[in-house]
Design a protein around this motif. Structure first.
Motif, PDB file in Angstrom:
ATOM      1  N   GLY A   1      23.614  45.723  48.664  1.00  0.00           N
ATOM      2  CA  GLY A   1      23.758  47.113  48.280  1.00  0.00           C
ATOM      3  C   GLY A   1      23.700  47.294  46.788  1.00  0.00           C
ATOM      4  N   GLY A   2      22.690  46.715  46.126  1.00  0.00           N
ATOM      5  CA  GLY A   2      22.552  46.934  44.700  1.00  0.00           C
ATOM      6  C   GLY A   2      22.867  45.717  43.868  1.00  0.00           C
ATOM      7  N   CYS A   3      22.361  44.570  44.267  1.00  0.00           N
ATOM      8  CA  CYS A   3      22.437  43.371  43.437  1.00  0.00           C
ATOM      9  C   CYS A   3      23.846  42.861  43.208  1.00  0.00           C
ATOM     10  N   SER A   4      24.750  43.053  44.134  1.00  0.00           N
ATOM     11  CA  SER A   4      26.132  42.672  43.880  1.00  0.00           C
ATOM     12  C   SER A   4      26.356  41.167  43.923  1.00  0.00           C
TER      13      SER A   4
ATOM     14  N   ALA B   1      44.785  35.342  50.704  1.00  0.00           N
ATOM     15  CA  ALA B   1      44.195  34.230  49.959  1.00  0.00           C
ATOM     16  C   ALA B   1      43.249  34.705  48.871  1.00  0.00           C
ATOM     17  N   GLY B   2      43.635  35.777  48.202  1.00  0.00           N
ATOM     18  CA  GLY B   2      42.875  36.275  47.064  1.00  0.00           C
ATOM     19  C   GLY B   2      41.680  37.136  47.397  1.00  0.00           C
ATOM     20  N   ARG B   3      41.475  37.474  48.684  1.00  0.00           N
ATOM     21  CA  ARG B   3      40.323  38.283  49.091  1.00  0.00           C
ATOM     22  C   ARG B   3      40.772  39.384  50.055  1.00  0.00           C
TER      23      ARG B   3
ATOM     24  N   GLY C   1      31.784  43.201  45.573  1.00  0.00           N
ATOM     25  CA  GLY C   1      31.416  42.153  44.634  1.00  0.00           C
ATOM     26  C   GLY C   1      30.365  42.618  43.642  1.00  0.00           C
ATOM     27  N   ARG C   2      30.505  42.192  42.388  1.00  0.00           N
ATOM     28  CA  ARG C   2      29.541  42.507  41.339  1.00  0.00           C
ATOM     29  C   ARG C   2      29.010  41.238  40.659  1.00  0.00           C
ATOM     30  N   GLY C   3      29.473  40.087  41.091  1.00  0.00           N
ATOM     31  CA  GLY C   3      29.024  38.829  40.494  1.00  0.00           C
ATOM     32  C   GLY C   3      29.106  37.704  41.503  1.00  0.00           C
ATOM     33  N   LEU C   4      28.877  36.487  41.057  1.00  0.00           N
ATOM     34  CA  LEU C   4      28.856  35.339  41.955  1.00  0.00           C
ATOM     35  C   LEU C   4      30.246  34.889  42.373  1.00  0.00           C
ATOM     36  N   SER C   5      31.268  35.276  41.630  1.00  0.00           N
ATOM     37  CA  SER C   5      32.603  34.722  41.872  1.00  0.00           C
ATOM     38  C   SER C   5      33.624  35.735  42.348  1.00  0.00           C
TER      39      SER C   5
ATOM     40  N   VAL D   1      37.145  39.364  37.832  1.00  0.00           N
ATOM     41  CA  VAL D   1      37.818  38.668  38.923  1.00  0.00           C
ATOM     42  C   VAL D   1      39.316  38.891  38.767  1.00  0.00           C
ATOM     43  N   PRO D   2      39.892  39.827  39.528  1.00  0.00           N
ATOM     44  CA  PRO D   2      41.297  40.173  39.334  1.00  0.00           C
ATOM     45  C   PRO D   2      42.224  39.021  39.719  1.00  0.00           C
ATOM     46  N   SER D   3      43.335  38.935  39.022  1.00  0.00           N
ATOM     47  CA  SER D   3      44.308  37.885  39.285  1.00  0.00           C
ATOM     48  C   SER D   3      45.507  38.395  40.058  1.00  0.00           C
ATOM     49  N   GLN D   4      45.587  39.710  40.320  1.00  0.00           N
ATOM     50  CA  GLN D   4      46.735  40.274  40.988  1.00  0.00           C
ATOM     51  C   GLN D   4      46.848  39.772  42.425  1.00  0.00           C
ATOM     52  N   ASN D   5      48.079  39.728  42.893  1.00  0.00           N
ATOM     53  CA  ASN D   5      48.341  39.451  44.303  1.00  0.00           C
ATOM     54  C   ASN D   5      48.736  40.770  44.948  1.00  0.00           C
ATOM     55  N   TYR D   6      47.763  41.479  45.473  1.00  0.00           N
ATOM     56  CA  TYR D   6      47.994  42.833  45.962  1.00  0.00           C
ATOM     57  C   TYR D   6      48.874  42.822  47.204  1.00  0.00           C
TER      58      TYR D   6
END
Length: 368
Positions: free
Chosen positions: A17-20, A41-43, A224-228, A29-34
């Motif tokens: 959807g647009g090169c994400s 597990a971070g996702r 997602g906007r990058g590889l990580s 890459v956020p570090s928060q634990n929402y």
């Protein structure tokens, strides 16, 4: 080498959807634990499991781009666009809700006299790059500079065809509040938006201001906007309800049971703005077919449907007009009222609209 790089970029952009998934060194890459039941597990995760992206699947889609002939992927002739001026906007009544499709999934609203933007994308390409990636079929009907002061900007998710970094930065000076999914606030702060102007939402979270209620509701998609940073920010849809009007904005989604749940909690809706485009069997669980979009409208208990996410960027293998043709046929079969405005046309909730099938004459020209 350049050809291979361009093809690689377009392939990944179409899938996401647009090169994400294309490498973006500045991807957040956020570090928060929402504190969300959808965050593990971070996702973030969908309500129902979806098919994970794999190397073999990506290679298979790559092969399709090399071997499959795309027919009418882009229009051969200029698409109709109705120019919007500040004077025209201000002349609209300050009562009620007015809807203006700007292109793709970008929508301008006038809500009881205040201006709102949904997923505003004004850049030439839905891409992290200025020189490759899906480019626009038409220009927006109004420029960023010409827009009036904006009360709210609502974002559905962080893909490049829905979250435009340059547009957000330019809108900062004239926007009071940015409403975003959990995690996307990190990108906005990094782009210079003051934290106090941003509110982030989990699914089913509401905001009440005077006579307007907003709710952020689930979709079946990804981010997602990058590889990580895959799925490190949330995705979703928006419910907007005033004292007399109700509106649903889908963002991106595959078809799932959540539409019925949203309809039961917040429906019926005067208008549903529902994704109808960029579908394919290779990613069927995260983008709907037009027939599924009509079913989603019915699940939501919508009265009038506006198909969005089409007619601006080439993000899949189907023709540029296929979403409109198929959704029109499906709506007629299901007895659904559908409005297909050109960019810049004004729809007003609870007012009559004469629907024009504007793309069909361009289809006829393309088939000659």
């Amino acid at each position: 080498m350049k050809k291979w790089f361009v093809i690689f970029a377009v392939i990944l952009g179409s899938i996401t959807g647009g090169c994400s998934m294309i490498s973006n060194l500045n991807a957040h890459v956020p570090s928060q634990n929402y504190q969300s039941e959808h965050f593990q597990a971070g996702r973030f995760k969908n309500l129902h499991p979806t098919m994970p992206t794999s190397l073999s699947k990506t290679l298979a889609i790559t092969w399709r781009f090399f071997t499959e002939t795309k027919i009418a992927a882009e229009p051969e002739h200029t698409l109709p666009v109705e120019t919007i001026t500040r004077a025209k906007l201000d002349a609209l009544p300050d009562s009620g809700v007015h809807i203006i499709k700007l292109g793709h999934s970008s929508v301008l609203l006038k809500v009881n006299g205040a201006y709102w933007l949904l997923d505003p994308v004004f850049s030439e390409r839905a891409s992290p790059f200025s020189f490759i990636g899906p480019s626009r079929f038409h220009q927006p009907p109004i420029s960023l500079d010409a827009l009036p002061p904006i009360e709210k900007v609502l974002i559905s998710h962080n893909h490049y065809d829905h979250l435009d970094k340059d547009a957000v930065k330019q809108l900062n000076a004239k926007t009071r509040q940015f409403l975003v999914p959990l995690g996307v606030e990190g990108d906005l702060v990094r782009w210079g938006i003051a934290a106090e102007k941003i509110r982030s939402f989990d699914w089913w979270q509401e905001q009440h201001e005077q006579d307007v209620m907003l709710a952020f509701t689930p979709t079946q998609h990804f981010s997602g906007r990058g590889l990580s940073d895959a799925n490190r920010t949330l995705w979703g849809s928006w419910v907007i309800k005033t004292a007399h009007e109700s509106l649903y904005f889908s963002g991106d989604s595959g078809y799932f049971t959540g539409f019925k749940a949203i309809g039961e909690r917040y429906g019926p809706f005067d208008y549903t703005l529902i994704e109808t485009g960029a579908y394919d069997n290779d990613w069927a669980d995260i983008h709907m077919t037009p027939e599924q979009s009509v079913q989603a409208h019915l699940d939501l208990r919508g009265k009038i449907m506006v198909p969005i996410h089409n007619g601006t960027f080439d993000l899949a293998f189907h023709s540029w007009y296929d979403p409109l043709e198929r959704v029109l046929k499906a709506a007629q079969q299901q007895g659904v009222v559908i409005n297909t405005p050109t960019p810049g046309e004004v729809l007003t909730i609870n007012q009559a609209y004469i629907n024009r099938l504007w793309w069909q004459s361009l289809m006829a020209q393309a088939s000659r």
